[in-house]
Design an enzyme around this catalytic site. Structure first.
Site, PDB file in Angstrom:
ATOM      1  N   ASN A   1      -5.358  -9.205  -8.133  1.00  0.00           N
ATOM      2  CA  ASN A   1      -5.461  -9.988  -6.907  1.00  0.00           C
ATOM      3  C   ASN A   1      -6.776 -10.754  -6.775  1.00  0.00           C
ATOM      4  OD1 ASN A   1      -5.891  -7.002  -6.703  1.00  0.00           O
ATOM      5  ND2 ASN A   1      -6.926  -7.577  -4.809  1.00  0.00           N
TER       6      ASN A   1
ATOM      7  N   GLN B   1       1.150  -9.061  -6.437  1.00  0.00           N
ATOM      8  CA  GLN B   1       0.687 -10.447  -6.605  1.00  0.00           C
ATOM      9  C   GLN B   1       1.662 -11.316  -7.396  1.00  0.00           C
ATOM     10  OE1 GLN B   1      -1.988 -12.235  -5.452  1.00  0.00           O
ATOM     11  NE2 GLN B   1      -2.580 -10.524  -4.157  1.00  0.00           N
TER      12      GLN B   1
ATOM     13  N   CYS C   1     -10.309  -6.596   1.065  1.00  0.00           N
ATOM     14  CA  CYS C   1     -10.684  -5.216   1.351  1.00  0.00           C
ATOM     15  C   CYS C   1     -12.151  -4.974   1.067  1.00  0.00           C
ATOM     16  CB  CYS C   1      -9.854  -4.263   0.511  1.00  0.00           C
ATOM     17  SG  CYS C   1      -8.168  -4.800   0.375  1.00  0.00           S
TER      18      CYS C   1
ATOM     19  N   THR D   1       0.832  -1.206   0.000  1.00  0.00           N
ATOM     20  CA  THR D   1       0.000   0.000   0.000  1.00  0.00           C
ATOM     21  C   THR D   1       0.866   1.254   0.000  1.00  0.00           C
ATOM     22  OG1 THR D   1      -1.778  -1.171   1.145  1.00  0.00           O
ATOM     23  CG2 THR D   1      -1.786   1.239   1.303  1.00  0.00           C
TER      24      THR D   1
ATOM     25  N   SER E   1       5.416  -6.580  -1.930  1.00  0.00           N
ATOM     26  CA  SER E   1       5.075  -6.698  -0.508  1.00  0.00           C
ATOM     27  C   SER E   1       5.438  -8.077   0.023  1.00  0.00           C
ATOM     28  CB  SER E   1       3.576  -6.448  -0.335  1.00  0.00           C
ATOM     29  OG  SER E   1       3.204  -6.681   1.005  1.00  0.00           O
ATOM     30  N   ALA E   2       6.144  -8.108   1.177  1.00  0.00           N
ATOM     31  CA  ALA E   2       6.701  -9.365   1.703  1.00  0.00           C
ATOM     32  C   ALA E   2       5.647 -10.387   2.113  1.00  0.00           C
ATOM     33  CB  ALA E   2       7.609  -9.058   2.896  1.00  0.00           C
TER      34      ALA E   2
ATOM     35  N   THR F   1      13.102   5.235  10.727  1.00  0.00           N
ATOM     36  CA  THR F   1      14.044   4.148  10.991  1.00  0.00           C
ATOM     37  C   THR F   1      13.567   2.877  10.297  1.00  0.00           C
ATOM     38  OG1 THR F   1      14.603   5.154  13.089  1.00  0.00           O
ATOM     39  CG2 THR F   1      15.160   2.817  12.838  1.00  0.00           C
TER      40      THR F   1
HETATM   41  C1  LIG Z   1      -2.016  -7.102  -0.982  1.00  0.00           C
HETATM   42  C2  LIG Z   1      -1.961  -6.154  -2.109  1.00  0.00           C
HETATM   43  C3  LIG Z   1      -1.605  -4.802  -1.916  1.00  0.00           C
HETATM   44  C4  LIG Z   1      -1.377  -4.229  -0.540  1.00  0.00           C
HETATM   45  O1  LIG Z   1      -0.168  -4.658   0.024  1.00  0.00           O
HETATM   46  P1  LIG Z   1       0.024  -4.510   1.614  1.00  0.00           P
HETATM   47  O2  LIG Z   1       1.431  -4.936   1.838  1.00  0.00           O
HETATM   48  O3  LIG Z   1      -0.983  -5.444   2.229  1.00  0.00           O
HETATM   49  O4  LIG Z   1      -0.224  -3.092   1.960  1.00  0.00           O
HETATM   50  C5  LIG Z   1      -1.501  -3.980  -3.009  1.00  0.00           C
HETATM   51  N1  LIG Z   1      -1.734  -4.454  -4.253  1.00  0.00           N
HETATM   52  C6  LIG Z   1      -2.088  -5.728  -4.487  1.00  0.00           C
HETATM   53  C7  LIG Z   1      -2.300  -6.181  -5.883  1.00  0.00           C
HETATM   54  C8  LIG Z   1      -2.201  -6.622  -3.424  1.00  0.00           C
HETATM   55  O5  LIG Z   1      -2.560  -7.880  -3.670  1.00  0.00           O
END
Ligand SMILES: *Cc1c(COP(=O)(O)O)cnc(C)c1O
Length: 388
Positions: free
Chosen positions: A151, A179, A325, A72, A199-200, A237
Site C-alpha cells: 500500500n 490494494q 496509519c 483489517t 476491502s470495499a 448480522t
Molecule cells: C487499507 C488496507 C487494509 C485495511 O483495510 P480496512 O478495510 O481499511 O480495514 C489492509 N491491508 C492493506 C494492504 C490496505 O491497503
C-alpha cells in the site's frame, strides 16, 4: 480552490451508482437476512447475489466467501483463525516486513501467545524473494502471509510463485489483496492462494465492509462468536447495504478495469517523470514496472514528508506520507526502512496515489507547485544547505 485527491491507497470516494444500489437496503428492504419472513428473504436474496458476484469475479465458490467489516478484520481472521486451528500442527508463521499493520500486528499479538514469526526481508524494490520463503519454512510452519501489493510503495509481489512454494511444502498461504482487488486482475486459482483479504472502500465501495476468501477444506477458527451467520464462520448480522454496495462497486471496477489501468498508469507515469525531471535529490520508491497503476511514491532528500503534505494541502492537494496509519507518528515508514532506505531519507517520503477521477490537468498542477514547495522547504531546512 479546486481540491485534488491523490490518496486513493488510503481510501476512495464511493461511486454515486454504488450509493444508489445501497439505498433500498438502508430504507424499506431493511430485513435481517436470518429472518424467515418476506423482509428477511428479500435481504437474504441480496446477500446471496452479492456473494455469487464477488465469488465469480475472484474465481471462488460462493461458500468460500466470508463477509467481514473490512480488510483489517479479514487479515485478523485469516491469521488468528489459522493459528488457533492449527496450533497442534506447529507454531511458526512466515510473513514479510512490509505488510500492512493489520497483518504485522496480528502476528505480533500471536507472538505474545507463544507463536514464532519470521518477518522476511525485501529487496530494494520491496520485493519478497520466493527462495527466502522456501528457506524460512520449517516443520513447524503453519501459515505464510504475504501481501499481493504494498500500500505504500505499490510493489506487486510474486504471489503465484510464493503460493507454489507454500503448496509444495503443504503450508497454508494467505494474501492481503486489499490494494489489488478491483485495481488489477485477481483470481484465487491463478494465484494459487488458500486465503485472500479484500476491502470495499479501496475500490470505490463503502467503508466498513470487506471479505475473506477461504478455500474449501481450509479450516480456520472463527474469532467472532454469536449467531450462526456466514456458516458459523463469522457471527453478527450481515451489513447488507454495505455488502450490496461492495459487490456492485467490484462489478463496475472489473468492467472498467482495462480502461482504468491504462488511464491511471498514464497519469502515474507522467507524474513520476515530471517529478524526477523537475526536482533534484529525489528517489522513486518501489518497483519500476511491477507496481500498482495508481502508485507514485517518492523520497525527497533534506525535507520532511509531513511538511510537504501540509504545504500540498494548502494548495488543495491531498497526498500522504507513508501510510495513513503511520502518518501522525514520527517514526518513518517500516516499509521504506525494510527496503534499505536510511532513516533521514525515509522521513522525506511522499505517496501520491491516483484514481479514476484524476486528470492530466491535475497532474500538471501538482508538477507546477511541488518543485516550489520542495525548494522552499529545503531553503528553510538546516540540511538544505548541504543540498546546494
Ligand atoms: C487499507 C488496507 C487494509 C485495511 O483495510 P480496512 O478495510 O481499511 O480495514 C489492509 N491491508 C492493506 C494492504 C490496505 O491497503
Amino acid at each position: 480552490m479546486e481540491k485534488i485527491y491523490l490518496d486513493h491507497a488510503a481510501t476512495t470516494p464511493m461511486r454515486p451508482e454504488v450509493l444508489d444500489a445501497m439505498l433500498p437496503y438502508l430504507k424499506d428492504r431493511f430485513g435481517n437476512p436470518s429472518s424467515i419472513h418476506s423482509f428477511g428473504r428479500e435481504a437474504r436474496k441480496a446477500l446471496d447475489e452479492a456473494r455469487d458476484k464477488i465469488a465469480a469475479i475472484i474465481g471462488a465458490g460462493p461458500d468460500e466467501i466470508i463477509f467481514t467489516s473490512g480488510g483489517t478484520e479479514a487479515d485478523n481472521s485469516a491469521i488468528k483463525g489459522i493459528a488457533l486451528a492449527r496450533r497442534d500442527k506447529g507454531n511458526h508463521i512466515i510473513t514479510s516486513s512490509i505488510e500492512h499493520h493489520a497483518v504485522l500486528d496480528s502476528c505480533k499479538a500471536l507472538e505474545k501467545q507463544g507463536f514464532k514469526v519470521t518477518y522476511l526481508p525485501v529487496d530494494q524494490y520491496g520485493l519478497v524473494r520466493p527462495e527466502d520463503v522456501r528457506s524460512a519454512i520449517t516443520d513447524e510452519t503453519i501459515l505464510i502471509s504475504i501481501m499481493h501489493a504494498n500500500n505504500e510503495v505499490g510493489t506487486i509481489e510474486p504471489i503465484a510463485e510464493i503460493a507454489r512454494v507454500a503448496r509444495e511444502k503443504g503450508v497454508y498461504f494467505h494474501t492481503d489483496a486489499v490494494q489489488t482487488v478491483g485495481q488489477i486482475p485477481v483470481n484465487v486459482e491463478d494465484l494459487g492462494v488458500d486465503m485472500l483479504s479484500l476491502s470495499a472502500h479501496k475500490f470505490y465501495g463503502p467503508k466498513g465492509v470487506g471479505a475473506l476468501y477461504v478455500r474449501k477444506g481450509v479450516r480456520a477458527l472463527p474469532f467472532m462468536h454469536g449467531g450462526g451467520q456466514e456458516r458459523g464462520r463469522r457471527a453478527g448480522t450481515e451489513n447488507v447495504p454495505g455488502i450490496v454496495g461492495m459487490a456492485y462497486a467490484l462489478e463496475l471496477a472489473v468492467k472498467e478495469m482495462d480502461e482504468n489501468i491504462k488511464k491511471v498508469s498514464g497519469l502515474r507515469d507522467a507524474l513520476i517523470r515530471g517529478v524526477t525531471e523537475r526536482i533534484d535529490h529525489v528517489r522513486v520508491n518501489g518497483h519500476p514496472v511491477k507496481r500498482l497503476p495508481g502508485n507514485a511514491s517518492f523520497c525527497f532528500e533534506f525535507v520532511e514528508g509531513e511538511s510537504i503534505l501540509l504545504n500540498l494541502d494548502m494548495k488543495g492537494i491531498a497526498g500522504s506520507s507513508g501510510s495513513a496509519c503511520t502518518s501522525g507518528s514520527l517514526e518513518p515508514s517500516h516499509v521504506l526502512l525494510a527496503m534499505g532506505l536510511p532513516h533521514e531519507i525515509a522521513h522525506g517520503s511522499l505517496r501520491l496515489t491516483l484514481g479514476r477521477d484524476n486528470t492530466m490537468e491535475q497532474v500538471r498542477y501538482v508538477l507546477d507547485v511541488l518543485p516550489e514547495i520542495i525548494s522552499k522547504l529545503r531553503s528553510m531546512s538546516p540540511f538544505g544547505r548541504t543540498a546546494q
